[in-house]
Design a protein around this motif. Structure first.
Motif, PDB file in Angstrom:
ATOM      1  N   HIS A   1       0.889  -1.167   0.000  1.00 27.69           N
ATOM      2  CA  HIS A   1       0.000   0.000   0.000  1.00 27.69           C
ATOM      3  C   HIS A   1       0.924   1.214   0.000  1.00 27.69           C
ATOM      4  N   THR A   2       1.100   1.813  -1.174  1.00 23.59           N
ATOM      5  CA  THR A   2       2.015   2.952  -1.318  1.00 23.59           C
ATOM      6  C   THR A   2       1.459   4.188  -0.624  1.00 23.59           C
ATOM      7  N   GLY A   3       0.134   4.341  -0.628  1.00 20.82           N
ATOM      8  CA  GLY A   3      -0.472   5.547  -0.068  1.00 20.82           C
ATOM      9  C   GLY A   3      -0.510   6.655  -1.098  1.00 20.82           C
ATOM     10  N   CYS A   4      -1.141   7.765  -0.738  1.00 20.87           N
ATOM     11  CA  CYS A   4      -1.434   8.808  -1.734  1.00 20.87           C
ATOM     12  C   CYS A   4      -0.361   9.878  -1.862  1.00 20.87           C
ATOM     13  N   HIS A   5       0.090  10.412  -0.715  1.00 21.76           N
ATOM     14  CA  HIS A   5       0.826  11.675  -0.774  1.00 21.76           C
ATOM     15  C   HIS A   5       2.254  11.574  -1.287  1.00 21.76           C
ATOM     16  N   ILE A   6       2.756  10.355  -1.549  1.00 22.61           N
ATOM     17  CA  ILE A   6       4.072  10.325  -2.202  1.00 22.61           C
ATOM     18  C   ILE A   6       3.928  10.186  -3.714  1.00 22.61           C
ATOM     19  N   VAL A   7       2.694  10.062  -4.207  1.00 24.07           N
ATOM     20  CA  VAL A   7       2.515   9.971  -5.661  1.00 24.07           C
ATOM     21  C   VAL A   7       1.502  10.955  -6.260  1.00 24.07           C
ATOM     22  N   ARG A   8       0.544  11.410  -5.438  1.00 23.06           N
ATOM     23  CA  ARG A   8      -0.492  12.322  -5.954  1.00 23.06           C
ATOM     24  C   ARG A   8      -0.371  13.699  -5.315  1.00 23.06           C
ATOM     25  N   PRO A   9      -0.842  14.788  -5.950  1.00 24.76           N
ATOM     26  CA  PRO A   9      -1.220  14.874  -7.358  1.00 24.76           C
ATOM     27  C   PRO A   9      -0.008  14.634  -8.262  1.00 24.76           C
ATOM     28  N   LYS A  10      -0.229  13.856  -9.297  1.00 31.04           N
ATOM     29  CA  LYS A  10       0.877  13.431 -10.153  1.00 31.04           C
ATOM     30  C   LYS A  10       1.630  14.621 -10.747  1.00 31.04           C
ATOM     31  N   LYS A  11       0.892  15.674 -11.151  1.00 35.04           N
ATOM     32  CA  LYS A  11       1.551  16.814 -11.805  1.00 35.04           C
ATOM     33  C   LYS A  11       2.472  17.574 -10.854  1.00 35.04           C
ATOM     34  N   LEU A  12       2.249  17.448  -9.542  1.00 29.50           N
ATOM     35  CA  LEU A  12       3.117  18.144  -8.589  1.00 29.50           C
ATOM     36  C   LEU A  12       4.279  17.267  -8.131  1.00 29.50           C
TER      37      LEU A  12
ATOM     38  N   CYS B   1      -6.921   5.187  -1.357  1.00 30.32           N
ATOM     39  CA  CYS B   1      -6.604   5.793  -0.060  1.00 30.32           C
ATOM     40  C   CYS B   1      -6.985   4.868   1.105  1.00 30.32           C
ATOM     41  N   CYS B   2      -6.234   4.956   2.223  1.00 31.25           N
ATOM     42  CA  CYS B   2      -6.545   4.150   3.410  1.00 31.25           C
ATOM     43  C   CYS B   2      -7.706   4.749   4.204  1.00 31.25           C
ATOM     44  N   GLY B   3      -7.944   6.049   4.045  1.00 35.70           N
ATOM     45  CA  GLY B   3      -9.056   6.696   4.744  1.00 35.70           C
ATOM     46  C   GLY B   3      -8.662   7.437   6.010  1.00 35.70           C
TER      47      GLY B   3
ATOM     48  N   SER C   1     -16.654   5.907  10.463  1.00 33.12           N
ATOM     49  CA  SER C   1     -17.314   4.855   9.691  1.00 33.12           C
ATOM     50  C   SER C   1     -16.807   4.769   8.241  1.00 33.12           C
ATOM     51  N   ILE C   2     -16.585   5.915   7.605  1.00 32.39           N
ATOM     52  CA  ILE C   2     -16.129   5.890   6.207  1.00 32.39           C
ATOM     53  C   ILE C   2     -14.708   5.316   6.079  1.00 32.39           C
ATOM     54  N   PRO C   3     -13.731   5.829   6.858  1.00 29.69           N
ATOM     55  CA  PRO C   3     -12.397   5.225   6.767  1.00 29.69           C
ATOM     56  C   PRO C   3     -12.390   3.727   7.104  1.00 29.69           C
ATOM     57  N   PHE C   4     -13.201   3.326   8.059  1.00 34.65           N
ATOM     58  CA  PHE C   4     -13.252   1.899   8.399  1.00 34.65           C
ATOM     59  C   PHE C   4     -13.746   1.077   7.209  1.00 34.65           C
ATOM     60  N   GLN C   5     -14.770   1.601   6.522  1.00 37.37           N
ATOM     61  CA  GLN C   5     -15.270   0.874   5.352  1.00 37.37           C
ATOM     62  C   GLN C   5     -14.229   0.834   4.234  1.00 37.37           C
ATOM     63  N   MET C   6     -13.511   1.965   4.074  1.00 37.97           N
ATOM     64  CA  MET C   6     -12.472   2.017   3.030  1.00 37.97           C
ATOM     65  C   MET C   6     -11.370   1.000   3.322  1.00 37.97           C
TER      66      MET C   6
ATOM     67  N   MET D   1      -1.074   2.899  10.624  1.00 40.67           N
ATOM     68  CA  MET D   1      -1.997   2.915  11.758  1.00 40.67           C
ATOM     69  C   MET D   1      -3.391   2.442  11.339  1.00 40.67           C
ATOM     70  N   MET D   2      -3.783   2.851  10.148  1.00 40.08           N
ATOM     71  CA  MET D   2      -5.114   2.472   9.666  1.00 40.08           C
ATOM     72  C   MET D   2      -5.232   0.950   9.529  1.00 40.08           C
ATOM     73  N   PHE D   3      -4.210   0.322   8.983  1.00 36.28           N
ATOM     74  CA  PHE D   3      -4.305  -1.112   8.707  1.00 36.28           C
ATOM     75  C   PHE D   3      -3.828  -1.981   9.859  1.00 36.28           C
ATOM     76  N   ASP D   4      -2.914  -1.478  10.676  1.00 40.96           N
ATOM     77  CA  ASP D   4      -2.398  -2.294  11.784  1.00 40.96           C
ATOM     78  C   ASP D   4      -3.119  -1.964  13.085  1.00 40.96           C
ATOM     79  N   MET D   5      -2.922  -0.757  13.588  1.00 42.16           N
ATOM     80  CA  MET D   5      -3.499  -0.400  14.876  1.00 42.16           C
ATOM     81  C   MET D   5      -5.023  -0.525  14.868  1.00 42.16           C
ATOM     82  N   ASN D   6      -5.645  -0.120  13.778  1.00 46.54           N
ATOM     83  CA  ASN D   6      -7.107  -0.170  13.717  1.00 46.54           C
ATOM     84  C   ASN D   6      -7.662  -1.504  13.237  1.00 46.54           C
ATOM     85  N   GLN D   7      -6.791  -2.426  12.845  1.00 42.59           N
ATOM     86  CA  GLN D   7      -7.316  -3.678  12.282  1.00 42.59           C
ATOM     87  C   GLN D   7      -8.239  -4.446  13.232  1.00 42.59           C
TER      88      GLN D   7
END
Lengths: 298, 183
Positions: free
Chosen positions: A154-165, A197-199, A208-213, A238-244
């Motif tokens: 899971h690469t995550g968003c902020h090291i790749v998006r927005p692509k143009k930046l 995104c991990c949420g 509830s939304i991040p948990f569903q994501m 944290m989203m995938f480990d601590m909150n799992q």
């Protein structure tokens, strides 16, 4: 011919020292062995990202303040956190290219006797490993390949998006972290919606939304039979480990999927012990995974 | 309440519309291209939050700006549901930086409604106290030393307080109201 050793100012941010020493410990071990020299930031503050939603100027000035400290030290910044990287990298670019913004922010910085000049670069761990250390050198450092393992990234968003930046890896077809994982001998499996995104960023206002994501991602990862998930960001981790366990309870599911920081995976392949890499600090215990590695080697 | 009644309540009245609002917004850094949105809906289709929220719709946010529904959009708490994954920015065929537009609206909403989610006030207060958005307990510092990690760099909280003051954020923070969850 002497090869110059890469040197970086380590920007830890807030959440790693607060909650995820395991990422810092494993990253320091691995980078030292790969010949990357880390210099401690003499002073810093929060990267600024958490304040952007409520006040953009506060974010810009907090980020610029950190960049000025690095300019004073005349060293490029290495971050372990996607959020810190995204913020510092984008603010650095904006202030370098946009004269008006630079002058505006420099007025604030003048209050601290600082001035943004635009003389340094900001890199995330993934880019330092792939661009500066290089795949060959990492491959040479792998002493105990993890050939029996099948993992997902899971690469995550902020090291790749927005692509143009950011202008690095392709967010629609992520490649870099997968290649870094395969250097360890482990197989990196593709799965559905792997760039999503991990949420975590909205967990403070809505759970509830991040948990569903995250639950949906965990389902997709389970579906391809991955034995572990590999992350490069403390928030995603944290989203995938601590909150799992909480996600498991909320949806009456059982995933039991260990989530490792990439330097933990690489460290195992380089021959560090699980203790040296702080694997015991993970919420989802990787016992089965470590047994698998052990039996794969026997 | 029946669905029909609900729709009646949501009817847009002409006097609600501020025709200058879109020009105001498009002057702000990050939201320059808002008028180019032609409502294709790619942002919403590809938004991971929209998949799980019954309310958060980036396309609708763009349209509300174009229609000049200033009060409605600036007091809409769904603005706080964007995770800033930036997928909408990468996919927009018109190059509208929609996640940045949402950030612009959030910043304005804080001023317009004098309120923000509680979590941001807490993070901001921690920042002023410590230089980090979390209060790192003494035990963490001790543990770092025990396991051989270098001490954390120094922060200058007094300079953060100063920064808050000169950007006008400190004054805002003093009297701002807060709300908890956005469902």
């Amino acid at each position: 011919m002497s090869e110059e050793k890469p040197r970086y100012l380590l920007f830890l941010g807030c959440v790693i020292p607060y909650r995820l020493s395991s990422y810092e410990i494993s990253a320091r071990k691995v980078l030292a062995k790969l010949g990357v020299e880390l210099v401690e930031m003499p002073e810093y503050n929060c990267c600024g990202f958490p304040m952007d939603p409520v006040n953009h100027d506060v974010m810009l000035t907090l980020a610029a303040r950190n960049l000025c400290v690095a300019e004073r030290e005349n060293l490029n910044i290495l971050t372990l956190c996607n959020g810190c990287f995204g913020t510092l990298c984008k603010v650095n670019k904006t202030l370098k290219e946009d004269k008006e913004e630079r002058e505006r922010i420099n007025k604030y910085l003048a209050e601290f006797g600082m001035e943004f000049k635009g003389t340094i670069e900001v890199k995330h761990l993934v880019y330092v490993l792939s661009e500066d250390v290089g795949f060959e050198k990492i491959k040479d450092a792998v002493k105990k390949p993890l050939t029996s393992l099948r993992v997902a990234q899971h690469t995550g968003c902020h090291i790749v998006r927005p692509k143009k930046l950011i202008e690095k890896d392709d967010p629609e077809n992520l490649r870099l972290l997968k290649e870094l994982i395969e250097l360890t001998g482990a197989k990196c499996l593709d799965y559905m919606d792997e760039a999503e995104c991990c949420g975590n960023p909205i967990i403070g206002v809505n759970e509830s939304i991040p948990f569903q994501m995250a639950k949906e991602k965990l389902e997709h990862i389970r579906a391809v039979g991955a034995q572990a998930l590999i992350t490069v960001c403390p928030f995603c981790h944290m989203m995938f480990d601590m909150n799992q366990p909480r996600i498991e309870r909320a949806f009456n599911e059982k995933f039991g999927l260990p989530v490792l920081h990439y330097p933990q995976l690489l460290g195992l392949a380089m021959g560090f012990t699980p203790e040296e890499l702080a694997l015991n600090e993970l919420r989802v215990k990787p016992f089965d995974l470590l047994n698998e590695i052990q039996s794969g080697r026997e | 309440m029946s669905e029909t009644q609900e729709q009646v309540l949501n009817i847009i009245k002409a006097e609600e519309m501020d025709p200058k609002f879109k020009y105001e917004i498009s002057k702000i850094h990050g939201a320059e291209k808002i008028m180019l949105c032609y409502q294709c809906g790619t942002c919403t289709a590809d938004c991971p939050v929209s998949r799980f929220s019954n309310f958060y719709r980036p396309r609708k946010i763009a349209r509300m700006i174009q229609l000049g529904l200033k009060d409605r959009i600036l007091s809409d708490k769904d603005l706080w549901l964007c995770t800033t994954c930036y997928t909408c920015i990468d996919h927009c065929p018109q190059n509208v930086d929609i996640a940045h537009v949402v950030r612009v609206l959030r910043n304005l909403s804080v001023k317009h409604t004098n309120s923000m989610p509680l979590v941001f006030k807490e993070l901001a207060n921690n920042l002023m106290k410590t230089g980090f958005v979390y209060v790192i307990p003494e035990s963490r510092h001790t543990r770092r030393a025990q396991i051989g990690l270098p001490p954390l760099p120094k922060t200058k909280p007094q300079e953060i307080a100063k920064l808050f003051e000169i950007t006008g954020f400190a004054k805002l923070l003093e009297n701002v109201e807060t709300f908890g969850r956005v469902e």
